[in-house]
Motif scaffolding. Sequence first.
Motif, PDB file in Angstrom:
ATOM      1  N   HIS A 240      63.275  23.910  36.850  1.00  0.00           N
ATOM      2  CA  HIS A 240      64.659  24.296  37.037  1.00  0.00           C
ATOM      3  C   HIS A 240      65.889  23.416  35.991  1.00  0.00           C
ATOM      4  O   HIS A 240      64.926  21.612  35.537  1.00  0.00           O
ATOM      5  CB  HIS A 240      65.605  23.823  38.003  1.00  0.00           C
ATOM      6  CG  HIS A 240      65.270  22.577  38.809  1.00  0.00           C
ATOM      7  ND1 HIS A 240      66.083  22.034  38.654  1.00  0.00           N
ATOM      8  CD2 HIS A 240      64.734  22.601  39.828  1.00  0.00           C
ATOM      9  CE1 HIS A 240      65.944  21.113  39.803  1.00  0.00           C
ATOM     10  NE2 HIS A 240      65.007  21.623  40.251  1.00  0.00           N
ATOM     11  N   GLY A 241      66.403  24.062  35.495  1.00  0.00           N
ATOM     12  CA  GLY A 241      67.665  22.252  34.714  1.00  0.00           C
ATOM     13  C   GLY A 241      68.512  21.396  35.458  1.00  0.00           C
ATOM     14  O   GLY A 241      68.415  21.359  36.888  1.00  0.00           O
TER      15      GLY A 241
ATOM     16  N   PRO B 110      44.608  24.637  34.273  1.00  0.00           N
ATOM     17  CA  PRO B 110      46.019  24.371  33.247  1.00  0.00           C
ATOM     18  C   PRO B 110      46.940  25.366  33.518  1.00  0.00           C
ATOM     19  O   PRO B 110      47.108  26.275  32.925  1.00  0.00           O
ATOM     20  CB  PRO B 110      45.965  24.227  31.649  1.00  0.00           C
ATOM     21  CG  PRO B 110      44.432  25.033  31.581  1.00  0.00           C
ATOM     22  CD  PRO B 110      43.573  24.963  33.489  1.00  0.00           C
ATOM     23  N   VAL B 111      48.832  24.504  33.259  1.00  0.00           N
ATOM     24  CA  VAL B 111      49.535  25.730  33.556  1.00  0.00           C
ATOM     25  C   VAL B 111      50.289  26.035  31.972  1.00  0.00           C
ATOM     26  O   VAL B 111      50.094  25.330  31.180  1.00  0.00           O
ATOM     27  CB  VAL B 111      50.653  24.939  34.771  1.00  0.00           C
ATOM     28  CG1 VAL B 111      49.792  25.010  36.092  1.00  0.00           C
ATOM     29  CG2 VAL B 111      51.090  24.038  33.917  1.00  0.00           C
ATOM     30  N   VAL B 112      51.049  27.274  32.438  1.00  0.00           N
ATOM     31  CA  VAL B 112      51.384  27.016  31.498  1.00  0.00           C
ATOM     32  C   VAL B 112      53.327  26.931  31.782  1.00  0.00           C
ATOM     33  O   VAL B 112      53.934  26.786  32.632  1.00  0.00           O
ATOM     34  CB  VAL B 112      52.111  28.537  30.874  1.00  0.00           C
ATOM     35  CG1 VAL B 112      53.914  29.126  30.045  1.00  0.00           C
ATOM     36  CG2 VAL B 112      51.153  29.919  30.359  1.00  0.00           C
ATOM     37  N   TYR B 113      53.523  25.226  30.819  1.00  0.00           N
ATOM     38  CA  TYR B 113      54.521  24.811  31.499  1.00  0.00           C
ATOM     39  C   TYR B 113      56.491  25.177  31.037  1.00  0.00           C
ATOM     40  O   TYR B 113      56.061  25.409  30.022  1.00  0.00           O
ATOM     41  CB  TYR B 113      54.689  23.212  31.527  1.00  0.00           C
ATOM     42  CG  TYR B 113      55.941  22.423  31.564  1.00  0.00           C
ATOM     43  CD1 TYR B 113      55.856  21.412  32.936  1.00  0.00           C
ATOM     44  CD2 TYR B 113      57.486  22.250  31.469  1.00  0.00           C
ATOM     45  CE1 TYR B 113      56.435  21.334  33.134  1.00  0.00           C
ATOM     46  CE2 TYR B 113      58.223  21.595  31.499  1.00  0.00           C
ATOM     47  CZ  TYR B 113      57.864  20.895  32.850  1.00  0.00           C
ATOM     48  OH  TYR B 113      58.844  20.113  33.310  1.00  0.00           O
ATOM     49  N   CYS B 114      56.820  25.826  31.642  1.00  0.00           N
ATOM     50  CA  CYS B 114      58.567  25.910  31.128  1.00  0.00           C
ATOM     51  C   CYS B 114      59.242  25.757  31.684  1.00  0.00           C
ATOM     52  O   CYS B 114      59.391  25.667  32.974  1.00  0.00           O
ATOM     53  CB  CYS B 114      58.105  28.058  31.825  1.00  0.00           C
ATOM     54  SG  CYS B 114      59.732  28.721  31.250  1.00  0.00           S
ATOM     55  N   GLY B 115      60.207  25.033  30.614  1.00  0.00           N
ATOM     56  CA  GLY B 115      60.875  23.930  31.101  1.00  0.00           C
ATOM     57  C   GLY B 115      62.286  24.203  30.762  1.00  0.00           C
ATOM     58  O   GLY B 115      62.903  24.737  29.615  1.00  0.00           O
ATOM     59  N   PHE B 116      63.369  24.666  31.422  1.00  0.00           N
ATOM     60  CA  PHE B 116      64.459  24.715  30.602  1.00  0.00           C
ATOM     61  C   PHE B 116      65.699  23.144  30.965  1.00  0.00           C
ATOM     62  O   PHE B 116      65.914  22.694  32.071  1.00  0.00           O
ATOM     63  CB  PHE B 116      65.533  26.351  31.962  1.00  0.00           C
ATOM     64  CG  PHE B 116      66.529  25.842  31.464  1.00  0.00           C
ATOM     65  CD1 PHE B 116      67.762  26.486  31.045  1.00  0.00           C
ATOM     66  CD2 PHE B 116      67.576  24.714  32.630  1.00  0.00           C
ATOM     67  CE1 PHE B 116      69.041  26.880  30.192  1.00  0.00           C
ATOM     68  CE2 PHE B 116      69.422  24.963  32.423  1.00  0.00           C
ATOM     69  CZ  PHE B 116      70.118  26.088  30.810  1.00  0.00           C
ATOM     70  N   SER B 117      66.463  23.152  29.737  1.00  0.00           N
ATOM     71  CA  SER B 117      67.295  22.067  29.894  1.00  0.00           C
ATOM     72  C   SER B 117      66.305  20.795  30.379  1.00  0.00           C
ATOM     73  O   SER B 117      65.808  19.719  29.993  1.00  0.00           O
ATOM     74  CB  SER B 117      68.459  22.107  30.143  1.00  0.00           C
ATOM     75  OG  SER B 117      69.593  20.849  30.247  1.00  0.00           O
TER      76      SER B 117
END
Length: 261
Positions: A16-17, A80-87
């Motif tokens: 999260h951001g 391994p992960v798919v890294y999904c980052g917001f802000s």
Amino acid sequence: MRCLVEGEGPPVLLVHGFPMGHAMWRAQIASLSGVRIIAPDLRGFGGSELGVIHEGQGVSMERYADDLAALLDALGVDEPVVYCGFSMGGYVGWQFLKRHRERVRALVVCDSRPEADDEDGRANRLKMAEKVGEWGSAMLAEAMTPKLFAAETLENDPKLVAWMADMMGSNSPQAIAAALLGMAARPDVTGDLADFDLPTLAICGDQDALTPPDVMRGMAEAMPKAEFVLVEGAGHMAPAEKPVEVNSAIEKFLESLPPIG
């Protein structure tokens, strides 16, 4: 660290951001299928404890990144992960990638940027970190909220806007100040983009005033395997404002990835 884990399949880490919690991803958590969603609250946010922070010191993006690696260890996630980052989650993602590259299969960057703060931006964060204890979290959230959304969202979706303000205002001033100090000190990774040669999806609202589309488009162009998706009618909070469009882009991206192993 508090963490929501749902579903079965390849792991997707939703980060999260600022100054939010994992609930900002509620539309993605509800809709993404065929994957194992891992959605933590970063140190001090949501349901996670801040821990010991010495006065005047923040939480670095590197420390948040190492927290996430420790979380994956605790969950027994060895693929391994798919890294999904917001802000801010994107800022943490750069450090996660640099420090734990073997744990990243692919990268999704939502409404974020690779550059460090300029002088004015850093000074503004430091001032907010100093004053948030006096102002209170709710006042800071109220001041931030109009900058996060497209004009049509502010006008037509007051429930979403109020929900986001409540989420931000529920976090402690100490955690908010620590994150502000960490972001103010974060390194610039622009020079590293050419080395980040993993599949990457960059998503940006077309009305994002905090991380403008041109910034994210340029970021994607500097990365060897990145694609850029512009979300019409969204501001900085594209995943919450336009979940159908954002989810569609993420699902298409996930489907395009080669199998693990």
